[in-house]
Design an enzyme around this catalytic site. Structure first.
Site, PDB file in Angstrom:
ATOM      1  N   LYS A  42      35.530 -48.869 -10.469  1.00 20.18           N
ATOM      2  CA  LYS A  42      35.689 -50.199 -11.072  1.00 20.18           C
ATOM      3  C   LYS A  42      34.328 -50.884 -11.105  1.00 20.18           C
ATOM      4  O   LYS A  42      33.667 -51.053 -10.064  1.00 20.18           O
ATOM      5  CB  LYS A  42      36.694 -51.001 -10.244  1.00 20.18           C
ATOM      6  CG  LYS A  42      37.440 -52.072 -10.996  1.00 20.18           C
ATOM      7  CD  LYS A  42      38.530 -52.632 -10.104  1.00 20.18           C
ATOM      8  CE  LYS A  42      39.373 -53.661 -10.805  1.00 20.18           C
ATOM      9  NZ  LYS A  42      40.332 -54.300  -9.871  1.00 20.18           N
TER      10      LYS A  42
HETATM   11  O1  G3P Z   1      42.667 -56.853  -9.523  1.00 21.26           O
HETATM   12  C1  G3P Z   1      42.138 -57.942 -10.154  1.00 21.26           C
HETATM   13  C2  G3P Z   1      43.058 -59.032 -10.571  1.00 21.26           C
HETATM   14  O2  G3P Z   1      44.340 -58.569 -10.778  1.00 21.26           O
HETATM   15  C3  G3P Z   1      42.942 -60.275  -9.744  1.00 21.26           C
HETATM   16  O3  G3P Z   1      44.073 -61.056  -9.762  1.00 21.26           O
HETATM   17  O4  G3P Z   1      45.450 -62.883  -8.847  1.00 21.26           O
HETATM   18  O5  G3P Z   1      43.121 -62.558  -7.996  1.00 21.26           O
HETATM   19  O6  G3P Z   1      43.503 -63.446 -10.282  1.00 21.26           O
HETATM   20  P1  G3P Z   1      44.033 -62.576  -9.185  1.00 21.26           P
END
Ligand code: G3P
Length: 217
Positions: A87
């Site tokens: 990633k």
């Molecule tokens: O994996 C990255 C992404 O899904 C982050 O999500 O909830 O931290 O905005 P969030």
């Protein structure tokens, strides 16, 4: 549409795997820290454990922001398992690293995508996945789902093989809307995935079936 779970929690990954619908896992440094996984060898061991649970792609994020560092970390991570997807953040160095890994047949997921132009650059550089963050756009009163539609249109126009991995999912309807738009993958917390199971008419209907069976028997 593929279902990935967005967590580094082994119990939740196991629960989703046992449900029989899991296609992969995404992690990020925040999710690893949330599980208390620190230090290089612990982090590598944790990725190994995740790869043993799930039969699919597992995104492991680099920490370096320099090209050389991304390449070194990504090469190291990719040796854990052929399930590992490196990633890479959407930066200038990140785009160069995507191209490097594409040339070396190492799978990549370009993260922190917030615009169609960023997705286009990542696809041009050969990313296997792009991760647009829907919820974080919604959080700032922008429209996360529109971004998914725009990327879908661009990738279809030119037959890009890069898969749209919709991320930062906040609730069940994000998953349904992504499926309607044609997102290739959704990565979501376990709560949003199992939330799709629920409907009050299913609950009341099942109760009536079981009550009627009990009365008759
Ligand atoms: O994996 C990255 C992404 O899904 C982050 O999500 O909830 O931290 O905005 P969030």
């Amino acid at each position: 549409m593929k279902f990935f779970i967005d967590t580094a929690n082994l119990d939740q990954i196991t629960e989703a795997q046992n449900l029989g619908i899991l296609d992969g896992v995404t992690t990020n440094p925040s999710l690893m820290a949330k599980e208390g996984i620190t230090g290089d060898s612990n982090i590598i061991n944790h990725y190994k454990k995740i790869c043993e649970i799930v039969d699919g792609d597992v995104s492991a994020e680099v920490i370096s922001t320099e090209f050389d560092g991304m390449v070194e970390e990504g090469n190291h991570l990719s040796k854990i398992s052929n399930q590992i997807v490196v990633k890479i953040p959407m930066t200038k160095n990140g785009v160069k690293a995507l191209k490097y890994f594409s040339n070396n047949n190492i799978k990549t997921n370009c993260t922190l995508i917030f615009s169609p132009g960023q997705a286009l650059l990542a696809a041009k550089a050969g990313a296997n996945y792009v991760s647009p963050f829907i919820g974080r756009l919604d959080d700032i009163s922008s429209d996360g789902l529109s971004l998914i539609s725009e990327i879908r249109q661009i990738f279809d126009n030119y037959n890009f093989k890069t898969e749209i991995l919709s991320a930062s999912i906040r609730h069940n309807m994000h998953i349904i809307d992504c499926a309607k738009i044609g997102s290739d993958v959704v990565t979501a917390p376990l709560s949003s995935i199992v939330g799709l199971l629920n409907h009050p008419l299913t609950d009341s209907g099942l109760k009536k079936f079981l009550d009627d069976h009990k009365k008759a028997n």
